[in-house]
Enzyme design. Sequence first.
Site, PDB file in Angstrom:
ATOM      1  N   GLY A   1       0.824  -1.215   0.000  1.00 27.49           N
ATOM      2  CA  GLY A   1       0.000   0.000   0.000  1.00 27.49           C
ATOM      3  C   GLY A   1       0.854   1.260   0.000  1.00 27.49           C
ATOM      4  O   GLY A   1       0.525   2.241  -0.677  1.00 27.49           O
ATOM      5  N   ASP A   2       1.954   1.213   0.714  1.00 28.09           N
ATOM      6  CA  ASP A   2       2.857   2.379   0.739  1.00 28.09           C
ATOM      7  C   ASP A   2       3.457   2.603  -0.643  1.00 28.09           C
ATOM      8  O   ASP A   2       3.622   3.737  -1.097  1.00 28.09           O
ATOM      9  CB  ASP A   2       4.005   2.162   1.736  1.00 28.09           C
ATOM     10  CG  ASP A   2       3.512   1.811   3.126  1.00 28.09           C
ATOM     11  OD1 ASP A   2       2.364   2.171   3.467  1.00 28.09           O
ATOM     12  OD2 ASP A   2       4.279   1.172   3.881  1.00 28.09           O
ATOM     13  N   ALA A   3       3.817   1.490  -1.293  1.00 29.17           N
ATOM     14  CA  ALA A   3       4.400   1.586  -2.630  1.00 29.17           C
ATOM     15  C   ALA A   3       3.375   2.152  -3.609  1.00 29.17           C
ATOM     16  O   ALA A   3       3.696   3.011  -4.434  1.00 29.17           O
ATOM     17  CB  ALA A   3       4.875   0.208  -3.097  1.00 29.17           C
TER      18      ALA A   3
END
Length: 344
Positions: free
Chosen positions: A298-300
Amino acid sequence: MAATKDYRLLCLENPLLDIQAFGDEALLEKYGLKANDAILAEEKHLGLYEDLLNNYDAKLIAGGAAQNTARGAQYLLPANSVVYIGGVGDDKYAAILHDAVKQAGLRVEYRVDPKVPTGRCGVVITGHNRSMCTELGAANHYDLEHLKKPEVWALVENAEAYYVGGYHLTVCPPAIQELAKQAAARNKPFILSLSAPFICQFFKEPLDASAPYWDYVIGNETEAAAYAESHGLGTTDVKEIAKALANLPKINTQRKRVAIITQGTEPTLVAVQGEDAVKEYPVHVIAKEEINDTNGAGDAFAGGFTAGIVEGRSLDESIDMGQWLARLSIKELGPSYPFPKQAY
Ligand code: 26A
Protein backbone atom coordinates in the site's frame (compact mmCIF):
# COMPACT_ATOMS: atom_id res chain seq x y z
CA MET A 1 13.51 18.87 -20.96
CA ALA A 2 13.38 21.89 -18.70
CA ALA A 3 14.99 21.24 -15.33
CA THR A 4 12.51 21.18 -12.50
CA LYS A 5 13.34 22.44 -9.05
CA ASP A 6 14.54 20.17 -6.25
CA TYR A 7 12.44 18.64 -3.43
CA ARG A 8 9.05 19.22 -4.96
CA LEU A 9 7.48 16.61 -2.68
CA LEU A 10 7.60 16.80 1.12
CA CYS A 11 6.45 13.84 3.22
CA LEU A 12 5.81 13.64 6.96
CA GLU A 13 5.31 10.72 9.34
CA ASN A 14 7.02 8.24 11.63
CA PRO A 15 10.43 6.79 10.65
CA LEU A 16 10.56 3.21 11.94
CA LEU A 17 12.85 0.24 11.69
CA ASP A 18 10.91 -2.87 10.74
CA ILE A 19 11.81 -6.08 12.56
CA GLN A 20 10.20 -8.46 10.12
CA ALA A 21 9.92 -12.24 10.16
CA PHE A 22 7.81 -15.05 8.78
CA GLY A 23 5.81 -16.17 11.82
CA ASP A 24 3.06 -18.58 12.75
CA GLU A 25 -0.30 -18.81 14.54
CA ALA A 26 1.42 -19.51 17.86
CA LEU A 27 3.41 -16.30 17.69
CA LEU A 28 0.32 -14.22 16.87
CA GLU A 29 -1.53 -15.86 19.72
CA LYS A 30 1.27 -15.35 22.22
CA TYR A 31 1.04 -11.57 21.79
CA GLY A 32 -2.69 -11.37 21.05
CA LEU A 33 -2.11 -10.13 17.49
CA LYS A 34 -4.55 -10.36 14.57
CA ALA A 35 -3.12 -11.85 11.35
CA ASN A 36 -3.68 -8.63 9.40
CA ASP A 37 -3.49 -5.48 11.47
CA ALA A 38 -1.46 -2.45 12.51
CA ILE A 39 -1.46 -1.39 16.15
CA LEU A 40 0.51 0.59 18.71
CA ALA A 41 2.42 -1.62 21.15
CA GLU A 42 1.19 -2.03 24.71
CA GLU A 43 3.12 -3.37 27.69
CA LYS A 44 2.26 -6.96 26.74
CA HIS A 45 3.82 -6.59 23.28
CA LEU A 46 7.25 -5.37 24.30
CA GLY A 47 8.84 -8.84 24.24
CA LEU A 48 7.85 -9.32 20.59
CA TYR A 49 10.90 -7.57 19.13
CA GLU A 50 13.50 -9.73 20.90
CA ASP A 51 11.37 -12.79 20.23
CA LEU A 52 11.35 -12.04 16.49
CA LEU A 53 15.10 -11.43 16.44
CA ASN A 54 16.09 -14.41 18.59
CA ASN A 55 13.61 -17.07 17.53
CA TYR A 56 12.26 -16.17 14.08
CA ASP A 57 15.35 -15.02 12.16
CA ALA A 58 13.89 -11.52 11.78
CA LYS A 59 15.39 -9.08 9.29
CA LEU A 60 15.95 -5.40 10.01
CA ILE A 61 14.40 -3.37 7.19
CA ALA A 62 13.82 0.38 6.80
CA GLY A 63 10.12 1.07 7.39
CA GLY A 64 7.66 3.69 8.54
CA ALA A 65 4.75 3.78 6.12
CA ALA A 66 5.20 7.27 4.64
CA GLN A 67 8.97 6.88 4.58
CA ASN A 68 8.38 3.82 2.38
CA THR A 69 6.09 5.95 0.23
CA ALA A 70 8.70 8.72 0.04
CA ARG A 71 11.39 6.22 -1.07
CA GLY A 72 8.88 4.90 -3.60
CA ALA A 73 8.08 8.31 -5.05
CA GLN A 74 11.79 9.11 -5.28
CA TYR A 75 12.25 5.79 -7.12
CA LEU A 76 10.16 7.18 -10.00
CA LEU A 77 11.06 10.87 -9.89
CA PRO A 78 14.26 12.67 -10.97
CA ALA A 79 17.10 12.86 -8.41
CA ASN A 80 16.52 15.19 -5.43
CA SER A 81 12.75 15.28 -5.75
CA VAL A 82 11.60 14.06 -2.34
CA VAL A 83 12.30 15.10 1.25
CA TYR A 84 10.94 13.29 4.29
CA ILE A 85 10.63 14.49 7.89
CA GLY A 86 9.99 12.69 11.17
CA GLY A 87 11.67 11.83 14.49
CA VAL A 88 14.44 9.30 15.20
CA GLY A 89 16.90 8.51 17.98
CA ASP A 90 20.69 8.51 17.81
CA ASP A 91 21.32 4.76 17.61
CA LYS A 92 22.13 1.85 15.34
CA TYR A 93 18.56 1.66 14.08
CA ALA A 94 18.70 5.28 12.92
CA ALA A 95 21.99 4.43 11.16
CA ILE A 96 20.20 1.64 9.25
CA LEU A 97 17.47 4.10 8.21
CA HIS A 98 20.12 6.58 7.03
CA ASP A 99 21.74 3.89 4.87
CA ALA A 100 18.42 2.90 3.31
CA VAL A 101 17.33 6.42 2.46
CA LYS A 102 20.78 7.17 1.06
CA GLN A 103 20.50 4.22 -1.31
CA ALA A 104 17.03 5.41 -2.31
CA GLY A 105 18.25 8.96 -2.92
CA LEU A 106 15.71 10.24 -0.40
CA ARG A 107 16.63 13.34 1.55
CA VAL A 108 15.61 13.20 5.22
CA GLU A 109 15.43 15.96 7.80
CA TYR A 110 15.03 13.99 11.00
CA ARG A 111 14.36 15.47 14.41
CA VAL A 112 17.00 13.59 16.39
CA ASP A 113 16.23 12.84 20.02
CA PRO A 114 19.37 11.48 21.71
CA LYS A 115 17.41 10.34 24.77
CA VAL A 116 14.82 8.14 23.06
CA PRO A 117 15.43 5.08 20.85
CA THR A 118 14.38 5.00 17.20
CA GLY A 119 10.88 3.56 16.72
CA ARG A 120 10.45 -0.13 15.90
CA CYS A 121 7.74 -2.00 14.12
CA GLY A 122 7.46 -5.75 14.67
CA VAL A 123 6.12 -7.30 11.46
CA VAL A 124 4.83 -10.87 11.58
CA ILE A 125 4.17 -12.33 8.13
CA THR A 126 1.79 -15.30 7.88
CA GLY A 127 0.84 -16.16 4.29
CA HIS A 128 -0.32 -12.98 2.56
CA ASN A 129 -1.12 -11.30 5.88
CA ARG A 130 1.06 -9.01 7.92
CA SER A 131 0.58 -8.02 11.53
CA MET A 132 2.40 -4.87 12.60
CA CYS A 133 3.03 -3.78 16.15
CA THR A 134 4.72 -0.41 16.60
CA GLU A 135 6.65 1.06 19.49
CA LEU A 136 6.98 4.65 18.25
CA GLY A 137 9.95 5.71 20.41
CA ALA A 138 11.59 8.87 19.08
CA ALA A 139 9.04 9.12 16.24
CA ASN A 140 6.50 10.03 18.91
CA HIS A 141 8.49 13.13 19.82
CA TYR A 142 8.21 14.90 16.50
CA ASP A 143 7.08 18.46 17.16
CA LEU A 144 6.13 21.78 15.59
CA GLU A 145 9.36 23.29 16.80
CA HIS A 146 11.27 21.07 14.36
CA LEU A 147 8.89 21.85 11.49
CA LYS A 148 9.31 25.57 12.12
CA LYS A 149 13.13 25.51 12.18
CA PRO A 150 14.13 27.89 9.38
CA GLU A 151 15.94 25.22 7.34
CA VAL A 152 12.98 22.82 7.59
CA TRP A 153 10.30 25.43 7.02
CA ALA A 154 12.17 26.57 3.90
CA LEU A 155 11.69 23.04 2.53
CA VAL A 156 7.99 23.20 3.39
CA GLU A 157 7.60 26.49 1.52
CA ASN A 158 9.64 25.22 -1.41
CA ALA A 159 7.63 22.00 -1.85
CA GLU A 160 4.92 21.77 -4.49
CA ALA A 161 3.05 18.83 -2.96
CA TYR A 162 2.64 17.27 0.50
CA TYR A 163 2.14 13.66 1.50
CA VAL A 164 1.19 12.90 5.09
CA GLY A 165 0.88 9.40 6.50
CA GLY A 166 -2.23 9.17 8.66
CA TYR A 167 -0.21 7.31 11.29
CA HIS A 168 1.23 10.70 12.18
CA LEU A 169 -2.19 11.68 13.54
CA THR A 170 -1.16 9.80 16.68
CA VAL A 171 1.95 11.96 17.00
CA CYS A 172 1.69 15.63 16.00
CA PRO A 173 -1.58 16.77 14.42
CA PRO A 174 -0.52 20.45 14.59
CA ALA A 175 2.35 19.71 12.17
CA ILE A 176 -0.15 18.05 9.81
CA GLN A 177 -2.43 21.08 9.98
CA GLU A 178 0.48 23.40 9.18
CA LEU A 179 1.27 21.47 5.99
CA ALA A 180 -2.42 21.23 5.09
CA LYS A 181 -2.85 24.99 5.42
CA GLN A 182 0.25 25.69 3.34
CA ALA A 183 -1.15 23.45 0.63
CA ALA A 184 -4.58 25.08 0.58
CA ALA A 185 -3.24 28.64 0.72
CA ARG A 186 -0.99 28.06 -2.32
CA ASN A 187 -3.20 25.58 -4.20
CA LYS A 188 -0.67 22.75 -3.86
CA PRO A 189 -1.92 19.15 -3.60
CA PHE A 190 -2.24 17.71 -0.10
CA ILE A 191 -2.34 13.91 0.02
CA LEU A 192 -3.27 11.92 3.11
CA SER A 193 -3.25 8.20 3.68
CA LEU A 194 -5.77 6.72 6.14
CA SER A 195 -3.00 4.27 7.21
CA ALA A 196 -4.90 1.84 9.44
CA PRO A 197 -8.38 1.09 10.79
CA PHE A 198 -7.37 2.24 14.28
CA ILE A 199 -6.64 5.74 12.95
CA CYS A 200 -10.22 6.02 11.64
CA GLN A 201 -11.61 4.64 14.90
CA PHE A 202 -9.52 6.19 17.65
CA PHE A 203 -7.99 9.31 16.08
CA LYS A 204 -11.20 10.57 14.57
CA GLU A 205 -10.91 14.11 15.89
CA PRO A 206 -7.52 15.02 14.34
CA LEU A 207 -8.42 13.00 11.24
CA ASP A 208 -11.61 15.01 10.75
CA ALA A 209 -9.74 18.26 11.37
CA SER A 210 -7.44 17.46 8.46
CA ALA A 211 -10.21 16.20 6.15
CA PRO A 212 -11.25 19.57 4.65
CA TYR A 213 -7.68 19.90 3.34
CA TRP A 214 -7.42 16.51 1.61
CA ASP A 215 -7.03 16.82 -2.15
CA TYR A 216 -6.31 13.10 -2.36
CA VAL A 217 -7.19 10.56 0.30
CA ILE A 218 -5.81 7.04 -0.04
CA GLY A 219 -6.89 3.98 1.92
CA ASN A 220 -7.58 0.28 1.60
CA GLU A 221 -10.86 -1.58 2.01
CA THR A 222 -10.47 -2.24 5.75
CA GLU A 223 -9.66 1.41 6.43
CA ALA A 224 -12.65 2.47 4.36
CA ALA A 225 -14.86 0.15 6.39
CA ALA A 226 -13.49 1.48 9.68
CA TYR A 227 -14.04 5.05 8.48
CA ALA A 228 -17.63 4.31 7.48
CA GLU A 229 -18.38 2.71 10.80
CA SER A 230 -16.78 5.36 13.00
CA HIS A 231 -18.44 8.13 11.00
CA GLY A 232 -21.88 6.53 10.87
CA LEU A 233 -22.03 6.48 7.07
CA GLY A 234 -24.57 3.67 7.25
CA THR A 235 -23.03 1.68 4.40
CA THR A 236 -20.46 -1.06 3.94
CA ASP A 237 -20.36 -0.61 0.16
CA VAL A 238 -16.77 0.42 -0.61
CA LYS A 239 -17.80 2.48 -3.65
CA GLU A 240 -20.30 4.44 -1.55
CA ILE A 241 -17.66 5.02 1.12
CA ALA A 242 -15.21 6.28 -1.54
CA LYS A 243 -17.88 8.68 -2.78
CA ALA A 244 -18.62 9.92 0.73
CA LEU A 245 -14.89 10.61 1.29
CA ALA A 246 -14.60 12.45 -2.02
CA ASN A 247 -17.58 14.66 -1.18
CA LEU A 248 -16.70 15.76 2.36
CA PRO A 249 -16.55 19.56 2.75
CA LYS A 250 -13.39 21.01 1.21
CA ILE A 251 -11.42 24.20 1.80
CA ASN A 252 -9.45 24.54 -1.43
CA THR A 253 -12.24 24.60 -4.00
CA GLN A 254 -9.76 24.90 -6.88
CA ARG A 255 -9.17 21.15 -6.74
CA LYS A 256 -11.81 18.44 -6.70
CA ARG A 257 -11.11 15.86 -4.04
CA VAL A 258 -10.19 12.37 -5.19
CA ALA A 259 -10.68 9.33 -2.92
CA ILE A 260 -8.70 6.20 -3.80
CA ILE A 261 -9.42 2.84 -2.18
CA THR A 262 -7.13 -0.11 -2.89
CA GLN A 263 -8.45 -3.63 -2.32
CA GLY A 264 -5.50 -6.02 -2.48
CA THR A 265 -5.82 -8.02 -5.70
CA GLU A 266 -9.29 -6.60 -6.38
CA PRO A 267 -9.60 -3.45 -8.53
CA THR A 268 -8.63 -0.04 -7.12
CA LEU A 269 -11.66 2.26 -6.73
CA VAL A 270 -11.50 5.97 -7.48
CA ALA A 271 -14.20 8.51 -6.63
CA VAL A 272 -13.99 12.15 -7.70
CA GLN A 273 -15.85 14.93 -5.89
CA GLY A 274 -19.12 15.76 -7.61
CA GLU A 275 -19.02 12.78 -9.96
CA ASP A 276 -21.49 9.96 -9.72
CA ALA A 277 -19.48 7.12 -11.25
CA VAL A 278 -16.77 5.38 -9.24
CA LYS A 279 -14.03 4.13 -11.56
CA GLU A 280 -12.37 0.71 -11.20
CA TYR A 281 -8.75 0.02 -12.09
CA PRO A 282 -7.68 -3.65 -12.18
CA VAL A 283 -4.33 -4.24 -10.45
CA HIS A 284 -1.18 -5.34 -12.26
CA VAL A 285 -1.15 -9.13 -12.12
CA ILE A 286 1.66 -10.90 -10.35
CA ALA A 287 2.40 -14.62 -10.42
CA LYS A 288 2.00 -16.34 -7.03
CA GLU A 289 5.58 -17.59 -7.02
CA GLU A 290 6.82 -14.02 -7.56
CA ILE A 291 5.24 -12.79 -4.33
CA ASN A 292 7.72 -12.29 -1.52
CA ASP A 293 5.53 -10.46 0.97
CA THR A 294 2.84 -7.79 0.77
CA ASN A 295 4.21 -5.67 3.63
CA GLY A 296 4.49 -2.15 2.21
CA ALA A 297 2.43 -2.77 -0.93
CA GLY A 298 0.00 0.00 0.00
CA ASP A 299 2.86 2.38 0.74
CA ALA A 300 4.40 1.59 -2.63
CA PHE A 301 1.07 2.22 -4.36
CA ALA A 302 0.90 5.62 -2.66
CA GLY A 303 4.51 6.35 -3.69
CA GLY A 304 3.94 5.62 -7.36
CA PHE A 305 0.64 7.48 -7.37
CA THR A 306 2.11 10.52 -5.63
CA ALA A 307 5.04 10.59 -8.08
CA GLY A 308 2.48 10.80 -10.89
CA ILE A 309 0.61 13.66 -9.22
CA VAL A 310 3.86 15.55 -8.58
CA GLU A 311 4.75 15.19 -12.26
CA GLY A 312 1.34 16.51 -13.27
CA ARG A 313 0.30 13.24 -14.94
CA SER A 314 -3.35 12.32 -15.40
CA LEU A 315 -5.31 10.52 -12.70
CA ASP A 316 -5.41 7.32 -14.82
CA GLU A 317 -1.67 7.36 -15.32
CA SER A 318 -0.93 8.15 -11.68
CA ILE A 319 -3.05 5.18 -10.56
CA ASP A 320 -1.18 3.00 -13.02
CA MET A 321 2.17 4.19 -11.63
CA GLY A 322 0.96 3.28 -8.13
CA GLN A 323 -0.07 -0.20 -9.20
CA TRP A 324 3.19 -0.68 -11.09
CA LEU A 325 5.29 0.23 -8.03
CA ALA A 326 3.13 -1.88 -5.68
CA ARG A 327 3.80 -4.90 -7.88
CA LEU A 328 7.56 -4.28 -7.74
CA SER A 329 7.49 -3.94 -3.96
CA ILE A 330 5.54 -7.18 -3.45
CA LYS A 331 8.41 -9.04 -5.13
CA GLU A 332 10.89 -7.71 -2.55
CA LEU A 333 11.29 -8.55 1.12
CA GLY A 334 9.49 -5.90 3.16
CA PRO A 335 8.66 -2.39 1.95
CA SER A 336 11.54 -2.26 -0.53
CA TYR A 337 12.15 -1.59 -4.22
CA PRO A 338 14.53 -3.40 -6.59
CA PHE A 339 17.96 -1.93 -7.31
CA PRO A 340 19.29 -1.39 -9.91
CA LYS A 341 16.19 0.57 -10.72
CA GLN A 342 13.54 -0.60 -13.14
CA ALA A 343 12.00 2.01 -15.42
CA TYR A 344 8.25 2.66 -15.45
C1 26A B 1 1.90 4.78 14.39
N1 26A B 1 2.09 3.55 13.67
C2 26A B 1 1.38 2.40 14.17
C3 26A B 1 2.88 3.49 12.53
C4 26A B 1 3.13 2.30 11.80
C5 26A B 1 3.89 2.39 10.63
N2 26A B 1 4.40 3.55 10.18
C6 26A B 1 4.15 4.64 10.91
N3 26A B 1 3.42 4.63 12.06
N4 26A B 1 2.78 0.99 11.97
C7 26A B 1 3.30 0.31 10.93
N5 26A B 1 3.99 1.15 10.13
C8 26A B 1 4.74 0.85 8.90
O1 26A B 1 3.88 0.38 7.92
C9 26A B 1 4.74 -0.17 6.92
C10 26A B 1 3.97 -1.09 6.03
O2 26A B 1 2.91 -0.45 5.43
C11 26A B 1 5.79 -0.23 9.07
O3 26A B 1 6.99 0.33 9.53
C12 26A B 1 5.90 -0.83 7.67
O4 26A B 1 7.11 -0.47 7.03
